[in-house]
Design a protein around this motif. Structure first.
Motif, short mmCIF file in Angstrom:
data_model
loop_
_atom_site.label_atom_id
_atom_site.label_comp_id
_atom_site.label_asym_id
_atom_site.label_seq_id
_atom_site.Cartn_x
_atom_site.Cartn_y
_atom_site.Cartn_z
N PRO A 182 92.65 20.66 28.93
CA PRO A 182 91.08 19.64 29.58
C PRO A 182 90.27 20.06 28.15
CG PRO A 182 92.23 21.70 31.57
CD PRO A 182 93.22 21.25 30.09
N MET A 183 88.74 19.69 28.35
CA MET A 183 88.39 19.24 26.92
C MET A 183 87.61 20.95 27.43
SD MET A 183 85.07 16.27 26.66
CE MET A 183 85.84 15.04 27.25
N ASP A 184 87.75 20.99 25.42
CA ASP A 184 87.21 21.78 25.35
C ASP A 184 87.40 23.32 25.99
OD1 ASP A 184 84.83 21.15 24.26
OD2 ASP A 184 83.74 21.33 25.56
N ALA A 185 89.38 23.34 26.71
CA ALA A 185 89.87 24.22 26.95
C ALA A 185 89.85 25.52 26.14
CB ALA A 185 91.24 24.00 27.16
N LEU A 186 90.28 27.14 26.74
CA LEU A 186 89.73 27.77 26.08
C LEU A 186 91.53 28.58 25.78
CD1 LEU A 186 86.53 28.93 26.49
CD2 LEU A 186 86.72 28.35 24.40
N PRO A 187 92.15 29.59 25.58
CA PRO A 187 92.60 30.90 25.29
C PRO A 187 92.48 31.34 26.75
CG PRO A 187 92.21 31.22 23.50
CD PRO A 187 91.26 30.02 23.92
N ALA A 188 93.22 31.80 27.47
CA ALA A 188 93.01 32.85 28.52
C ALA A 188 92.09 33.91 27.64
CB ALA A 188 94.74 33.47 29.26
N SER A 189 93.03 34.34 27.19
CA SER A 189 91.75 35.90 26.28
C SER A 189 90.61 35.45 26.52
CB SER A 189 92.38 36.34 24.59
OG SER A 189 92.10 35.49 24.34
N MET A 190 89.92 34.65 26.40
CA MET A 190 88.76 33.90 26.61
C MET A 190 87.87 34.15 28.06
SD MET A 190 87.57 34.25 23.31
CE MET A 190 85.98 34.06 23.59
N LEU A 191 88.35 34.26 29.02
CA LEU A 191 87.96 34.33 29.80
C LEU A 191 87.16 35.21 29.82
CD1 LEU A 191 87.98 32.91 32.58
CD2 LEU A 191 90.20 33.85 33.51
N PRO A 192 87.37 36.57 30.11
CA PRO A 192 86.46 37.71 30.48
C PRO A 192 85.47 37.69 29.79
CG PRO A 192 88.62 38.87 29.55
CD PRO A 192 89.10 36.97 29.65
N PRO A 193 85.32 37.36 28.64
CA PRO A 193 83.37 37.12 28.25
C PRO A 193 82.94 36.44 28.89
CG PRO A 193 84.73 36.64 26.35
CD PRO A 193 86.23 37.00 27.50
N VAL A 194 83.88 34.71 29.46
CA VAL A 194 83.21 34.34 30.32
C VAL A 194 82.89 34.59 31.82
CG1 VAL A 194 83.36 31.62 31.73
CG2 VAL A 194 84.36 32.57 29.32
N VAL A 195 83.63 35.96 32.19
CA VAL A 195 83.28 36.58 33.61
C VAL A 195 82.44 36.58 33.02
CG1 VAL A 195 84.05 37.80 35.21
CG2 VAL A 195 86.14 35.15 34.69
N GLU A 196 82.48 38.03 32.48
CA GLU A 196 81.00 38.82 31.73
C GLU A 196 79.39 37.76 32.28
OE1 GLU A 196 82.12 41.16 28.35
OE2 GLU A 196 83.87 42.40 29.34
N GLN A 197 79.60 36.75 31.85
CA GLN A 197 78.42 35.77 31.45
C GLN A 197 77.62 35.12 32.69
OE1 GLN A 197 78.72 32.27 28.40
NE2 GLN A 197 76.52 31.80 28.93
N ILE A 198 78.79 35.68 33.37
CA ILE A 198 78.40 34.63 35.16
C ILE A 198 78.15 35.60 36.09
CG2 ILE A 198 80.52 34.88 35.92
CD1 ILE A 198 77.84 31.72 36.18
N ALA A 199 78.48 37.35 35.76
CA ALA A 199 78.36 38.20 36.24
C ALA A 199 77.26 38.80 36.47
CB ALA A 199 79.12 38.96 36.48
N ALA A 200 76.58 38.71 34.76
CA ALA A 200 75.40 39.74 34.05
C ALA A 200 74.22 39.54 34.83
CB ALA A 200 75.18 39.22 33.01
N PRO A 201 73.50 38.51 34.97
CA PRO A 201 73.00 39.06 36.75
C PRO A 201 72.88 39.31 37.39
CG PRO A 201 73.11 36.37 35.25
CD PRO A 201 74.51 37.19 35.37
N PHE A 202 74.30 40.02 38.36
CA PHE A 202 74.10 40.39 39.40
C PHE A 202 74.76 41.24 39.31
CE2 PHE A 202 75.17 35.99 39.31
CZ PHE A 202 73.92 35.70 39.86
N GLY A 203 73.70 42.42 38.58
CA GLY A 203 74.54 44.12 37.99
C GLY A 203 74.22 44.83 40.20
N GLU A 204 72.93 44.30 40.34
CA GLU A 204 72.29 45.19 41.71
C GLU A 204 72.49 43.42 42.54
OE1 GLU A 204 71.54 47.61 42.78
OE2 GLU A 204 72.27 48.38 41.30
N PRO A 205 73.07 43.86 44.04
CA PRO A 205 73.47 42.62 44.58
C PRO A 205 71.55 42.15 45.18
CG PRO A 205 74.88 43.86 45.00
CD PRO A 205 73.51 44.57 44.20
N ALA A 206 71.08 40.64 45.08
CA ALA A 206 69.83 40.50 46.24
C ALA A 206 70.22 39.77 47.69
CB ALA A 206 69.74 39.32 44.72
N TRP A 207 69.26 39.48 47.90
CA TRP A 207 69.73 38.87 48.58
C TRP A 207 68.86 37.25 48.51
CZ3 TRP A 207 70.72 40.89 53.60
CH2 TRP A 207 71.29 42.40 52.80
N LEU A 208 69.38 35.98 49.45
CA LEU A 208 69.70 34.80 49.34
C LEU A 208 69.25 34.37 50.85
CD1 LEU A 208 72.52 32.84 48.23
CD2 LEU A 208 70.73 33.82 46.89
#
Length: 335
Positions: A182-208
């Motif tokens: 895939p374009m801009d593919a990364l090694p698997a070792s780079m997956l944790p920082p990507v996940v940390e970035q997506i998880a960061a705003p959700f330290g506390e659950p909200a309501w939709l």
């Protein structure tokens, strides 16, 4: 008066199997401490499969023993109950989900008749903040020579090593494989920082919150806790629906004071139950609110909810429950 339906008092089939496992384990552990007997794998598999045929196990360094549901929601509670039965007087670590093991990402993995050099794994990652998920397209040059089943098996193994099984379930969305990098593919070792970035705003659950109409044509409101992860409440296998009529409503039949505050106090009482129960969603309309709760069936939560419902002063409250370890009742509300 609250009305409730309790689950059967008969223990789940895995309960006795877990007890038999921990009765057998001390002599098995002594044998493992002295080496790896040839027959131990068959014995271990028999005991684990007695708990559930789809559970997996592995022995690792440390020493450690993992019994895992492989990321399958309905097995998470069984694995956790197995872990809670572990002895606390030895040097073994006992886990109910595979932990991250980034050192494995640079090794080799034999699957079927093919050996994969994991240094060549690359992943296309697409972060979706609206779903709090990262979609993954995995690539390895040797995917050209193996079937899709083997490609996916390698991908899921690499994901577990990169993040740990529970975080894969929490944050990874669609998983596919690719025969071209895939374009801009990364090694698997780079997956944790990507996940940390997506998880960061959700330290506390909200309501939709969403709005619509009831079958009678009145206004309806749905609120869903987000994000809500099965892995954070591993013992909550019991789905409980609490129906609360309310007396004070506007012309659209949505609650107003004082009923709005009374409903909120009931929800706060549920939330105060801590890890024994989680208020996952609620629906409001036509003069009633339905709370969707997941609870630990062995914690007494249903009895407490029935007491709360019996004290409800704005009409006849109702509490029903049924086993739902996969949290399938929430499927219509997931983003």
């Amino acid at each position: 008066m609250g009305i409730f339906r309790r689950s059967s008092d008969a223990p789940a089939p895995y309960v006795e199997a877990i007890a038999r496992f921990w009765e057998w384990w001390p002599q098995a552990r002594r044998r493992l401490d002295e080496g790896v007997p040839a027959d131990i794998a068959d014995e271990m598999s028999a005991h684990v499969e007695a708990m559930h045929a789809d559970l997996e196990w592995e022995i690792g360094p440390g020493p450690s023993l993992t019994v895992s549901g492989g990321g399958v929601d309905e097995l998470r509670g069984i694995a956790e109950r197995w872990r809670l039965g572990a002895p606390g007087d030895d040097n073994w670590k006992y886990r109910a989900a595979r932990p991250a093991d980034p050192a494995m990402l640079t090794g080799k993995l034999q699957l079927d008749d093919h050996e994969f050099d994991l240094d060549y794994v690359r992943m296309g990652l697409r972060a979706d903040s609206s779903r709090a998920r990262v979609d993954v397209a995995a690539y390895h040059p040797d995917f050209l020579f193996v079937p899709e089943e083997t490609q996916l098996a390698l991908t899921h193994r690499v994901l577990d090593w990169a993040l740990g099984e529970d975080d894969v379930a929490r944050w990874i969305g669609e998983v596919t494989t690719a025969e071209e990098e895939p374009m801009d593919a990364l090694p698997a070792s780079m997956l944790p920082p990507v996940v940390e970035q997506i998880a960061a705003p959700f330290g506390e659950p909200a309501w939709l919150v969403g709005e619509g109409r009831t079958p009678l044509g009145h206004a309806a409101r749905v609120a869903v806790r987000f994000p809500l992860h099965r892995q954070d409440y591993p013992l909550c296998d019991l789905y409980v629906a609490v129906t609360l009529p309310y007396a004070s409503a506007n012309p659209d039949r949505l609650p107003v004071e004082p009923s709005a505050s009374t409903l909120r106090r009931f929800e706060e009482a549920v939330e105060a139950m801590g890890p024994r129960a989680v208020l996952a969603a609620h629906e409001t309309g036509d003069g009633r609110r339905v709370l969707h709760v997941y609870a630990d069936p062995d914690s007494g939560v249903v009895a407490e909810l029935d007491q709360l419902a019996a004290a409800w002063s704005e009409g006849r409250a109702k509490v029903t429950s049924q086993s739902d370890p996969a949290w399938s009742a929430l499927a219509p509300y997931r983003p």
